[in-house]
Design an enzyme around this catalytic site. Structure first.
Site, PDB file in Angstrom:
ATOM      1  N   LYS A  52       0.845  -1.205   0.000  1.00  0.00           N
ATOM      2  CA  LYS A  52       0.000   0.000   0.000  1.00  0.00           C
ATOM      3  C   LYS A  52       0.878   1.251   0.000  1.00  0.00           C
ATOM      4  CE  LYS A  52      -3.702  -2.562   2.144  1.00  0.00           C
ATOM      5  NZ  LYS A  52      -4.396  -3.014   3.350  1.00  0.00           N
ATOM      6  N   GLN A  96      -5.259  -2.001   9.695  1.00  0.00           N
ATOM      7  CA  GLN A  96      -4.995  -3.271   9.002  1.00  0.00           C
ATOM      8  C   GLN A  96      -5.525  -4.443   9.832  1.00  0.00           C
ATOM      9  OE1 GLN A  96      -3.454  -3.561   5.861  1.00  0.00           O
ATOM     10  NE2 GLN A  96      -3.961  -5.725   6.030  1.00  0.00           N
ATOM     11  N   ASP A 119     -11.524   2.092   3.949  1.00  0.00           N
ATOM     12  CA  ASP A 119     -11.699   0.644   3.800  1.00  0.00           C
ATOM     13  C   ASP A 119     -13.189   0.272   3.765  1.00  0.00           C
ATOM     14  OD1 ASP A 119      -9.750  -1.173   3.272  1.00  0.00           O
ATOM     15  OD2 ASP A 119      -9.153  -1.513   5.358  1.00  0.00           O
TER      16      ASP A 119
END
Ligand code: NAD
Length: 285
Positions: A52, A96, A119
């Protein structure tokens, strides 16, 4: 059979995104900024986070990784999130997954301000997808849609079978396909006779983490197969599809690696750009 080349597509889209980022720097004096919060040192998570970061560097998006020890308390993690929610220089951030067991995932995900939830995993953004309103869509299913769109694959009226129903992939994938006028069947670990359903599919999207779950006898001639799975077998990464045998029957198929993985990252950085644009738009009101 044609490969749905996620890596190549992601790079092409990144080229266009970078041009827009440079325009934004010119116009607003700064680039969009993505922060990734990483708890612990899970090797797979570390590798995703690095990918990322690299994608941000390629597109000139500003990025930062906040690393926290796996012993961090839920309260301390919540405090980090609240600080990021308040930080006007941060446009989007993600925590994450997976998180250590002592931390409640949904409490954490719902603390992320919806306008920074790139997200798309907060209840508000999930609800918006459910109600066909625009919001942030989880990166993997969004990346799959970007890939299908890049190859001009029509979805209207097609029968899509989604294998897997997680909150991160399968469920939002099914809803996106439905919102794009496909007829959708969702299957999961308790589905009896999975082959009965997959054989009827014009499009199969599989996200289970089960190696070789989809074999050639389960796929209709000319079907499109999208393999989301990422499984380590020895020193190789494979998907959930028996690629070598299945590919012969398909019209399009994603490779693993190089298929959905790079598109997931691309979708995340596109969401970050959108968060930045939304913020700039709202600041004018
Ligand atoms: P998950 O474990 O949360 O969900 C797995 C789903 O598969 C469940 O809904 C379960 O019911 C279903 N399933 C399990 N066994 C099955 C079976 N035998 N038949 C039918 N369905 C079955 O996993 P997830 O987070 O959705 O991830 C799925 C896979 O996708 C994993 O391999 C993961 O590593 C991968 N993944 C890839 C990306 C990417 O960017 N390519 C992103 C996220 C996840």
């Amino acid at each position: 059979m044609q490969l749905l080349e996620g890596r190549k597509t992601a790079r092409e889209l990144e080229g266009k995104l970078q041009e827009r980022v440079l325009e934004m720097i010119e116009k607003h004096g700064r680039a969009p900024k993505l922060v990734v919060v990483l708890v612990g040192d899970n090797p797979a998570s570390l590798s995703y986070v690095k990918s990322k970061e690299k994608a941000c560097q390629r597109t000139k998006i500003d990025s930062k990784i906040i690393k926290l020890p796996k012993t961090v308390s839920q309260d301390d993690l919540l405090k980090v999130i609240r600080d990021l929610n308040k930080d006007s220089k941060v446009d989007g951030f993600i925590v994450q997954l997976p998180l250590p067991e002592h931390i409640d995932e949904s409490t954490i995900l719902n603390e992320v301000a919806p306008e920074k939830d790139v997200d798309g995993l907060s209840l508000l953004n999930a609800g918006k997808l459910m109600n066909r309103q625009s919001g942030f869509v989880p990166a993997t299913p969004k990346g799959v849609m970007m890939l299908l769109n890049h190859y001009s694959i029509p979805l209207r009226g097609k029968h899509a079978v989604v294998v897997g129903r997680s909150n991160i992939v399968g469920s939002p994938m099914a809803k996106l396909l439905l919102n794009n006028d496909a007829t959708v069947t969702v299957t999961h670990r308790y589905t009896e006779n999975l082959k009965h359903y997959t054989l009827q599919a014009d499009l199969i999207v599989v996200a289970t983490g089960v190696v070789n779950l989809i074999t050639a006898d389960m796929v209709k001639e000319g079907a499109i197969v999208v393999d989301v799975g990422i499984n380590r077998v020895g020193d190789k990464i494979v998907g959930d599809v028996d690629f070598e045998n299945v590919k012969e029957k398909t019209s399009y198929i994603t490779p693993v690696p190089g298929g959905v993985g790079p598109m997931t990252i691309s979708a995340l950085i596109h969401n970050t750009m959108d968060a930045f644009l939304n913020k700039m738009e709202n600041s004018k009101k």
